[in-house]
Design an enzyme around this catalytic site. Structure first.
Site, PDB file in Angstrom:
ATOM      1  N   ARG A  16       0.795  -1.227   0.000  1.00 23.74           N
ATOM      2  CA  ARG A  16       0.000   0.000   0.000  1.00 23.74           C
ATOM      3  C   ARG A  16       0.830   1.281   0.000  1.00 23.74           C
ATOM      4  O   ARG A  16       0.439   2.284   0.595  1.00 23.74           O
ATOM      5  CB  ARG A  16      -0.981   0.009   1.168  1.00 23.74           C
ATOM      6  CG  ARG A  16      -1.955  -1.169   1.164  1.00 23.74           C
ATOM      7  CD  ARG A  16      -2.845  -1.206  -0.076  1.00 23.74           C
ATOM      8  NE  ARG A  16      -3.704  -2.373  -0.041  1.00 23.74           N
ATOM      9  CZ  ARG A  16      -3.392  -3.551  -0.603  1.00 23.74           C
ATOM     10  NH1 ARG A  16      -2.246  -3.695  -1.251  1.00 23.74           N
ATOM     11  NH2 ARG A  16      -4.220  -4.564  -0.536  1.00 23.74           N
ATOM     12  N   CYS A  59     -10.946  -0.648   2.592  1.00 22.80           N
ATOM     13  CA  CYS A  59     -10.309  -0.866   3.895  1.00 22.80           C
ATOM     14  C   CYS A  59      -9.826   0.465   4.460  1.00 22.80           C
ATOM     15  O   CYS A  59      -9.139   1.221   3.782  1.00 22.80           O
ATOM     16  CB  CYS A  59      -9.140  -1.840   3.761  1.00 22.80           C
ATOM     17  SG  CYS A  59      -9.661  -3.547   3.474  1.00 22.80           S
ATOM     18  N   GLU A  90      -5.422   3.781   5.843  1.00 19.52           N
ATOM     19  CA  GLU A  90      -5.138   3.474   4.442  1.00 19.52           C
ATOM     20  C   GLU A  90      -5.835   4.489   3.526  1.00 19.52           C
ATOM     21  O   GLU A  90      -5.350   4.752   2.431  1.00 19.52           O
ATOM     22  CB  GLU A  90      -5.620   2.062   4.110  1.00 19.52           C
ATOM     23  CG  GLU A  90      -5.285   1.599   2.704  1.00 19.52           C
ATOM     24  CD  GLU A  90      -5.559   0.112   2.491  1.00 19.52           C
ATOM     25  OE1 GLU A  90      -6.064  -0.234   1.415  1.00 19.52           O
ATOM     26  OE2 GLU A  90      -5.265  -0.681   3.385  1.00 19.52           O
TER      27      GLU A  90
END
Length: 294
Positions: free
Chosen positions: A170, A219, A289
């Site tokens: 990520r 998420c 995130e």
């Protein structure tokens, strides 16, 4: 600001809730939808010259705008050109940053290209996906990217090789101000029915475990090595917890969903509660995130 129409379709005081998958957020000073690289580069030059803040947006699937809105220009990328070439069993797909993941997967089914079926159910654009190295817990889009065309402020356009040390879970080494214009994806030829079956398999897996059809930003927190953020949140007993119209999804604890009337403040308050409870119970401070548009 009157010159904005030179660079694309423009709307003033436009609600950002209409542009993000969370369906929350106040108005931007202006929104410009750009369809060519030339429009984009000219617009950024202009905004820098007048010292106006700007933000680049694809489908807004990983973004949380504030209730106060954004005191600048939001640039929505509508760049969706694509071309491909094949050598033996290898396929190189060149796509513009604004192309939706779902549309690219549609091309994969139509022409029989395998390699990114795991991206099924991710509601973003290829530019946004590459910028944050989106994917699953097992695979990421970075593993399929060969080169990326970027624009770096103030005025540099270049192609860069997408080496394995350039991305991780990520994240990428791209600067926050770097703008992805195009990406080259390495794929393999495969029978269309097999590609379609793979895409369907990954989509059904996500559908069973994630609230795909409720407004969210995917998420909320990053997983840790060997342990999921969702598991840690479940341990706190916060699954199903709501603040205002924002709720921790009963289906997946690492999703916060908008049940219909959520404000950005509700989402932020719930995120803070989750982080506080997880830290208190497990000692882990979860890292967001999603990106908060300030």
């Amino acid at each position: 600001m009157r010159r904005l129409r030179k660079f694309g379709k423009v709307a003033y005081n436009y609600p950002l809730a209409n542009l993000v998958t969370f369906k929350v957020g106040g108005p931007a000073k202006a929104v410009v939808w750009v369809e060519t690289e030339e429009q984009l580069l000219g617009l950024i030059d202009y905004l820098i010259a007048i010292e106006c803040p700007y933000y680049i947006l694809g489908r807004g699937s990983n973004v949380l705008p504030l209730d106060e809105g954004f005191a600048g220009v939001v640039i929505v990328l509508k760049l969706n050109q694509w071309r491909w070439e094949r050598e033996s069993n290898n396929v190189l797909l060149n796509v513009s940053a604004g192309m939706k993941i779902s549309d690219i997967l549609g091309l994969c089914i139509k022409y029989g290209w395998d390699g990114i079926s795991f991206m099924a159910g991710i509601p973003g654009t290829i530019g946004g996906a590459v910028k944050v190295n989106a994917g699953t817990a097992q695979m990421s889009i970075g593993e399929r990217i060969k080169r990326v065309k970027i624009f770096s402020v103030p005025n540099e356009v270049r192609w860069i090789s997408w080496e394995s040390d350039f991305y991780g879970y990520r994240y990428t080494k791209l600067a926050r101000t770097d703008i992805i214009l195009k990406a080259e994806i390495g794929l393999k030829s495969s029978p269309s029915f097999k590609v379609q079956n793979e895409i369907r398999k990954f989509f059904l897996q996500k559908k069973q475990t994630q609230p795909l059809f409720m407004p969210s930003a995917g998420c909320v927190f990053k997983n840790l090595p060997g342990i999921s953020a969702g598991f840690l949140i479940e341990k706190t007993g916060l699954k199903g917890k709501c603040i205002g119209g924002a709720c921790v999804s009963p289906k997946h604890a690492n999703f916060i969903v908008n049940t219909g009337n959520a404000r950005a403040k509700d989402v932020l308050d719930l995120m803070n509660l989750v982080r506080e409870r997880v830290k208190r119970k497990t000692g882990v401070l979860l890292e967001p995130e999603i990106e908060i548009l300030l």
